[in-house]
Design a protein around this motif. Structure first.
Motif, PDB file in Angstrom:
ATOM      1  N   SER A  63       0.851  -1.196   0.000  1.00 29.98           N
ATOM      2  CA  SER A  63       0.000   0.000   0.000  1.00 29.98           C
ATOM      3  C   SER A  63       0.884   1.243   0.000  1.00 29.98           C
ATOM      4  CB  SER A  63      -0.920   0.012   1.228  1.00 29.98           C
ATOM      5  OG  SER A  63      -1.733  -1.143   1.254  1.00 29.98           O
ATOM      6  N   LYS A  84       1.952   5.008   1.560  1.00 26.25           N
ATOM      7  CA  LYS A  84       1.939   5.762   2.812  1.00 26.25           C
ATOM      8  C   LYS A  84       1.303   7.135   2.654  1.00 26.25           C
ATOM      9  CE  LYS A  84       6.060   3.542   4.736  1.00 26.25           C
ATOM     10  NZ  LYS A  84       7.437   3.771   5.262  1.00 26.25           N
ATOM     11  N   THR A  89      -1.678   9.540   0.109  1.00 21.01           N
ATOM     12  CA  THR A  89      -2.793   9.437  -0.822  1.00 21.01           C
ATOM     13  C   THR A  89      -2.407  10.126  -2.121  1.00 21.01           C
ATOM     14  OG1 THR A  89      -4.440   9.376   0.936  1.00 21.01           O
ATOM     15  CG2 THR A  89      -5.198  10.052  -1.247  1.00 21.01           C
ATOM     16  N   GLU A 148       7.965   8.911  -1.190  1.00 19.29           N
ATOM     17  CA  GLU A 148       6.950   7.858  -1.225  1.00 19.29           C
ATOM     18  C   GLU A 148       6.297   7.725  -2.585  1.00 19.29           C
ATOM     19  OE1 GLU A 148       6.571   5.773   1.109  1.00 19.29           O
ATOM     20  OE2 GLU A 148       7.905   6.826   2.498  1.00 19.29           O
ATOM     21  N   GLN A 176      -4.199   6.257   1.512  1.00 17.33           N
ATOM     22  CA  GLN A 176      -3.474   5.803   2.688  1.00 17.33           C
ATOM     23  C   GLN A 176      -4.468   5.550   3.817  1.00 17.33           C
ATOM     24  OE1 GLN A 176      -1.062   8.628   4.730  1.00 17.33           O
ATOM     25  NE2 GLN A 176      -2.472  10.328   4.462  1.00 17.33           N
ATOM     26  N   GLY A 177      -3.999   4.914   4.861  1.00 16.00           N
ATOM     27  CA  GLY A 177      -4.854   4.693   6.029  1.00 16.00           C
ATOM     28  C   GLY A 177      -4.429   3.453   6.785  1.00 16.00           C
ATOM     29  N   ASN A 178      -4.794   3.404   8.064  1.00 18.30           N
ATOM     30  CA  ASN A 178      -4.465   2.253   8.897  1.00 18.30           C
ATOM     31  C   ASN A 178      -5.541   1.172   8.846  1.00 18.30           C
ATOM     32  OD1 ASN A 178      -2.045   3.406   9.839  1.00 18.30           O
ATOM     33  ND2 ASN A 178      -3.162   4.597  11.381  1.00 18.30           N
ATOM     34  N   SER A 179      -6.785   1.587   8.583  1.00 19.49           N
ATOM     35  CA  SER A 179      -7.884   0.622   8.623  1.00 19.49           C
ATOM     36  C   SER A 179      -8.142  -0.030   7.275  1.00 19.49           C
ATOM     37  CB  SER A 179      -9.156   1.311   9.129  1.00 19.49           C
ATOM     38  OG  SER A 179      -9.471   2.424   8.309  1.00 19.49           O
ATOM     39  N   SER A 180      -8.285   0.756   6.226  1.00 14.93           N
ATOM     40  CA  SER A 180      -8.590   0.184   4.910  1.00 14.93           C
ATOM     41  C   SER A 180      -7.863   0.934   3.801  1.00 14.93           C
ATOM     42  CB  SER A 180     -10.098   0.216   4.652  1.00 14.93           C
ATOM     43  OG  SER A 180     -10.576   1.549   4.775  1.00 14.93           O
ATOM     44  N   PRO A 181      -6.542   0.826   3.759  1.00 12.67           N
ATOM     45  CA  PRO A 181      -5.790   1.480   2.682  1.00 12.67           C
ATOM     46  C   PRO A 181      -5.987   0.748   1.355  1.00 12.67           C
ATOM     47  CG  PRO A 181      -4.318   0.149   3.998  1.00 12.67           C
ATOM     48  CD  PRO A 181      -5.658   0.100   4.680  1.00 12.67           C
TER      49      PRO A 181
END
Length: 378
Positions: free
Chosen positions: A70, A72, A74, A160, A184-189
């Motif tokens: 993924s 880091k 958007t 990145e 980007q995201g921690n839950s649903s990238p």
């Protein structure tokens, strides 16, 4: 008088003959019935053979090491440099992101650093000649440091824009196409692609709670998959989960679903991980594996067919047919259970005959199978 006497003697003799004939006929009938009954009973000998106990389970093939790639930041995907099934190495560039917006932010941050640096230098000079206060110098320094920090962040975001492979392996599945927004995201990238090391694989199998006690780390196993009919693969148990698949013991995690299922008895399963031998690299992720774990094995064991074993409140027993044709119930101690045979530890001798079938009056010969619902705990 002589006539009457002869008549009585003849009547008595006739009665004796009739009684004797009736007794003989009854005994003959009984003998015939016993002979038929004895002929109808089928027996099998107590014998020796190699016996093996297994636990059946179903699981899914998966690589030991895999990663979802993924971003880091958007940004929109500019290019994807690999395709499905390509082999990549760690550190290899596999995709790039559109850096237009981040490049503009970096240029602005660079300009601000130059501007605040000039103001800070001027403030230092003025402070040195007494024209500026200590507070003005500190404000100028803070503005300059903030601008430098913002520039570093902008440069980090620019770095990145190039996506590299975090591990060596094979691209599994189709990567995202250029033009897709990578969020980007921690839950649903957004997952740009998946990379897996296909040289080592595992099976994640679910084992019933009634069998999990017989499964141990290090036990050998065999399994089949639908894709390769007639081919048997090997594996070895490497890990046994200490919690069931639903974590039902934890009221904090299961309370939301317990109310709906409290009235319904559910089967408890535990995850068992098995390391797979696949030297030809035939197996693919998500294939369904039907596993047989070898939990016990013994050579030259004293065994009888499982169908001849019966149970009651006193334990397990068999019907033994003696040499004279008589039958007796004999209680036995059992050991290893296989699909068709059970090991006898005590109660029988090799060569003895145990009843395997019987004939009920007026019916044909049928097998009398034990309905015990699985082997007792060993």
């Amino acid at each position: 008088m002589k006539f009457k006497f002869n008549w009585k003697i003849k009547a008595a003799l006739a009665a004796v003959v009739l009684i004797a004939a009736a007794i003989y006929g009854y005994q003959y009938y009984q003998g015939q019935q016993e002979a038929k009954k004895a002929a109808a009973v089928e027996t099998v000998p107590v014998t020796r053979m190699n016996v093996k106990s297994t636990v059946s389970a179903t699981g899914t093939i998966r690589p030991v090491n895999s990663v979802e790639v993924s971003s880091k930041v958007t940004a929109r995907i500019k290019s994807v440099l690999v395709k499905e099934n390509d082999t990549v190495t760690a550190g290899q560039i596999i995709a790039t992101l559109d850096a237009t917006d981040y490049e503009e932010k970096r240029n602005q941050a660079q300009y601000k650093v130059s501007n605040t640096k000039a103001k800070y230098d001027r403030a230092k000079y003025l402070y040195s000649i007494g024209a500026d206060t200590q507070e003005e110098l500190e404000d100028a320094k803070m503005n300059y440091d903030t601008a430098v920090s913002a520039l570093a962040e902008s440069q980090s975001n620019m770095n990145e824009m190039t996506i590299v492979a975090p591990m060596s392996g094979v691209v599994v599945g189709e990567p995202q196409t250029p033009g897709t927004m990578a969020v980007q995201g921690n839950s649903s990238p957004t997952v740009i692609m998946r990379i897996a090391d296909m040289s080592s694989k595992q099976i994640l199998a679910k084992v019933d709670e009634t069998d999990i006690g017989n499964v141990k780390v290090g036990q050998a196993a065999t399994f089949t998959v639908d894709s390769f009919n007639g081919k048997t693969f090997t594996a070895k148990v490497s890990k046994i989960s200490q919690t069931d698949t639903s974590n039902s013991w934890n009221v904090n995690t299961s309370s939301s679903s317990s109310s709906s299922s409290s009235s319904t008895a559910s089967v408890i399963y535990y995850y068992v991980t098995l390391d797979v031998d696949d030297p030809d690299n035939l197996l693919l992720p998500s294939m369904t594996a039907r596993v047989e774990i070898n939990t016990a094995e013994k050579n030259d064991a004293l065994v009888i067919p499982l169908s001849t074993l019966k149970t009651d409140t006193n334990g397990s027993y068999v019907i033994v047919k003696n040499a004279d044709g008589s039958q007796e119930n004999r209680y036995v101690s059992t050991g290893i259970y296989s699909d068709e045979y059970v090991e006898i530890l005590d109660g029988l001798e090799e060569g003895e005959q145990v009843v395997s079938t019987y004939v009920a009056k007026g019916t044909k010969t049928s097998s009398k199978k034990n309905d015990r619902g699985g082997p007792p705990p060993m």
